[in-house]
Design a protein around this motif. Structure first.
Motif, PDB file in Angstrom:
ATOM      1  N   SER A   1     -10.002  -3.904 -18.116  1.00 45.80           N
ATOM      2  CA  SER A   1      -9.864  -5.268 -18.563  1.00 45.80           C
ATOM      3  C   SER A   1      -8.566  -5.258 -19.500  1.00 45.80           C
ATOM      4  CB  SER A   1     -10.848  -5.451 -19.642  1.00 45.80           C
ATOM      5  OG  SER A   1     -10.814  -6.826 -20.521  1.00 45.80           O
TER       6      SER A   1
ATOM      7  N   THR B   1     -13.922  -8.849 -17.303  1.00 44.47           N
ATOM      8  CA  THR B   1     -13.279  -7.934 -16.230  1.00 44.47           C
ATOM      9  C   THR B   1     -13.514  -8.606 -14.992  1.00 44.47           C
ATOM     10  OG1 THR B   1     -13.447  -5.707 -15.132  1.00 44.47           O
ATOM     11  CG2 THR B   1     -15.632  -6.778 -15.811  1.00 44.47           C
ATOM     12  N   LYS B   2     -12.869  -8.323 -13.752  1.00 40.38           N
ATOM     13  CA  LYS B   2     -13.221  -8.799 -12.590  1.00 40.38           C
ATOM     14  C   LYS B   2     -14.552  -8.855 -12.093  1.00 40.38           C
ATOM     15  CE  LYS B   2     -11.638  -5.004  -9.565  1.00 40.38           C
ATOM     16  NZ  LYS B   2     -10.860  -4.047 -10.775  1.00 40.38           N
ATOM     17  N   THR B   3     -15.052  -9.671 -11.254  1.00 42.36           N
ATOM     18  CA  THR B   3     -16.833  -9.671 -10.930  1.00 42.36           C
ATOM     19  C   THR B   3     -17.087  -8.412 -10.599  1.00 42.36           C
ATOM     20  OG1 THR B   3     -16.472 -12.086 -10.403  1.00 42.36           O
ATOM     21  CG2 THR B   3     -18.585 -10.745  -9.774  1.00 42.36           C
TER      22      THR B   3
ATOM     23  N   THR C   1     -14.019 -15.914 -11.246  1.00 43.34           N
ATOM     24  CA  THR C   1     -13.500 -14.601 -10.304  1.00 43.34           C
ATOM     25  C   THR C   1     -13.805 -13.539 -11.242  1.00 43.34           C
ATOM     26  OG1 THR C   1     -11.255 -14.964 -10.919  1.00 43.34           O
ATOM     27  CG2 THR C   1     -12.059 -15.707  -8.912  1.00 43.34           C
ATOM     28  N   GLN C   2     -14.001 -13.821 -12.671  1.00 46.75           N
ATOM     29  CA  GLN C   2     -14.115 -12.824 -13.706  1.00 46.75           C
ATOM     30  C   GLN C   2     -15.352 -12.805 -14.351  1.00 46.75           C
ATOM     31  OE1 GLN C   2     -10.727 -13.179 -16.422  1.00 46.75           O
ATOM     32  NE2 GLN C   2      -9.703 -11.248 -15.292  1.00 46.75           N
TER      33      GLN C   2
ATOM     34  N   THR D   1     -18.287  -5.801 -12.924  1.00 49.06           N
ATOM     35  CA  THR D   1     -18.978  -6.056 -14.277  1.00 49.06           C
ATOM     36  C   THR D   1     -19.773  -5.007 -14.665  1.00 49.06           C
ATOM     37  OG1 THR D   1     -18.989  -8.347 -13.443  1.00 49.06           O
ATOM     38  CG2 THR D   1     -20.726  -8.004 -14.985  1.00 49.06           C
TER      39      THR D   1
END
Length: 456
Positions: free
Chosen positions: A309, A331-333, A262-263, A336
């Protein structure tokens, strides 16, 4: 009678205490092993460090990870001591023995009470001179290593770092993971270890550093006993490692597909400098301001201002022949691309604008205050002495460290930023859910999607 006010002049802070290493005495054993001894008290402890030019760059092409595997097997038995006997001898006197491998070096470390220095040096001598590599121990180590590779697939940080290293260096000797890869480890045999020991581990490839409550003449005498008759390594000349001007995947994006993520883990990198390079001080100050400290520009922009982040940092990784500069974060997807763009924007600002006088002063003060910690313990002193000798840093490296650091100018920092902060498009490695992340990475360079299993 009128009272007169009197301004009290502020006292200037006392100058920092000079940092000096203890004096060293150099001798050579009859087998050709160079020995550096530094007497240092007051604690009755001794640190022993044996370094050899047998790092991962000496791994055979089809046996990546063999140096690392070998150092872990050295203490699992000798011609006269079993693995249990070695463990008992060390634990009985309250000593410790460990080993490890970097790209350039294999190292063995012993910490012991001073009264047991002779016996512990004798144990160290045995395990490097005459390891027996019992077949059972080799099999157990191979199984444990393969199990660790399987576990690593569930550790996004480890896999991203592994993918990043391969993307940076490619076929260069620094390009494979120190621990190797599962496909190679499966093929390791006792004969491989015996051959590696015969070819790479010998007195002419080694340096012994002893620091602590023991006199240099005692160190010389005991080293002669412990390492007498040590046969020279068949390939005793250090490997010639080529320098690097451009990284293998410069300007490209490697997307490691891990569908359950998920990240996104993110690494951005390019060429750096070798150990001992004159640019070290200016580059170190620059990096502290950019991303090497908790109040750095990258932390402020990515964590504080945008909340992208919890963690971001930049670093130089320097080795004997070459090095790299990198930014690491996650970081979360969905964010990105944003985190990559913000990081690259901060790099561009630093490259074109340099740093302010205040930032430089803060970085110099921070680094100068941190450096004395490297000479607080016998272990850290032994490490510095070994580095100075192995990497040719100069005998005044410690004594003049702060002087050279404080001599750095803002102009020199800007020059270092222009030189190392991606003057050519960097390598970008992202580990995450490729189905979502790939479309976010368009425009950063050619994208290659790689399954996570490739890094086992």
């Amino acid at each position: 009678m009128a009272l007169r006010s009197q301004a009290t002049a502020k006292k200037a802070p006392p100058p920092p205490r000079p940092i000096r290493l203890p004096s060293t005495t150099e001798t050579t054993t009859s087998s050709g092993l160079k020995v550096l001894a530094a007497e240092r008290g007051p604690l009755p402890l001794v640190s022993i460090r044996l370094v050899l030019h047998a790092g991962s760059i000496t791994d055979p092409k089809d046996k990546e990870g063999l140096a690392d595997f070998t150092v872990r097997l050295l203490r699992r038995g000798t011609e006269t001591l079993s693995a249990d006997a070695i463990d008992e001898a060390i634990e009985f006197v309250g000593a410790s023995l460990s080993g490890g491998v970097s790209e350039d070096l294999m190292s063995l470390y012993v910490t012991t009470p001073a009264e047991h220095f002779s016996s512990m040096l004798a144990v160290l001598g045995q395990i490097v001179r005459e390891p027996s590599f019992p077949e059972k121990e080799v099999e157990l180590a191979r199984e444990r290593t393969l199990a660790q590779f399987a576990n690593d697939l569930d550790d996004p940080d480890t896999i991203t770092s592994r993918a990043f290293n391969r993307a940076l260096w490619g076929e260069h000797p620094y390009g494979h993971d120190v621990g190797g890869k599962a496909a190679h480890v499966r093929t390791f045999t006792r004969e491989d270890l015996v051959r590696f020991h015969r070819e790479r581990i010998g007195p002419q490839t080694a340096l012994l550093v002893v620091v602590g409550a023991v006199k240099p003449e005692v160190v010389a005498a005991e080293a002669e006993k412990a390492f007498a008759g040590w046969a020279p390594a068949e390939q005793g000349t250090p490997v010639a490692v080529p320098t690097v001007a451009r990284m293998a995947q410069a300007g490209k994006v490697i997307l490691v597909d891990k569908p359950d993520q998920t990240q996104s883990q993110v690494r951005i990198g390019g060429p750096g400098y070798r150990l001992g390079h004159p640019d070290y001080f200016a580059a170190a100050a620059m990096n502290i301001v950019l991303g090497g400290g908790f109040t750095s520009r990258l932390v402020n922009e990515i964590r504080v201002e945008r909340g992208l982040s919890y963690g971001v940092g930049s670093y130089f990784d320097a080795m004997s022949a070459a090095g790299s500069f990198a930014i690491s974060t996650f970081t979360k997807t969905a964010s990105t691309r944003e985190i990559i763009d913000v990081a690259l924007a901060e790099v561009a600002k630093m490259r074109t604008g340099g740093i302010t006088p205040r930032e430089l002063k803060t970085a110099q003060t921070y680094l100068a205050g941190l450096y004395p910690l490297r000479t607080e313990t016998n272990e850290s002193v032994a490490s510095v002495i070994a580095d100075i000798r192995v990497y040719g840093l100069g005998e005044d490296w410690v004594e003049k460290f702060r002087e050279r650091l404080h001599a750095v100018t803002a102009k020199q920092v800007k020059e270092a930023a222009a030189k190392y902060l991606f003057p050519e498009p960097p390598v970008i490695v992202v580990l995450g859910r490729a189905a979502e992340a790939k479309k976010l990475l368009k425009g950063l360079g050619p994208i290659r999607v790689v399954p996570v299993s490739e890094y086992a």
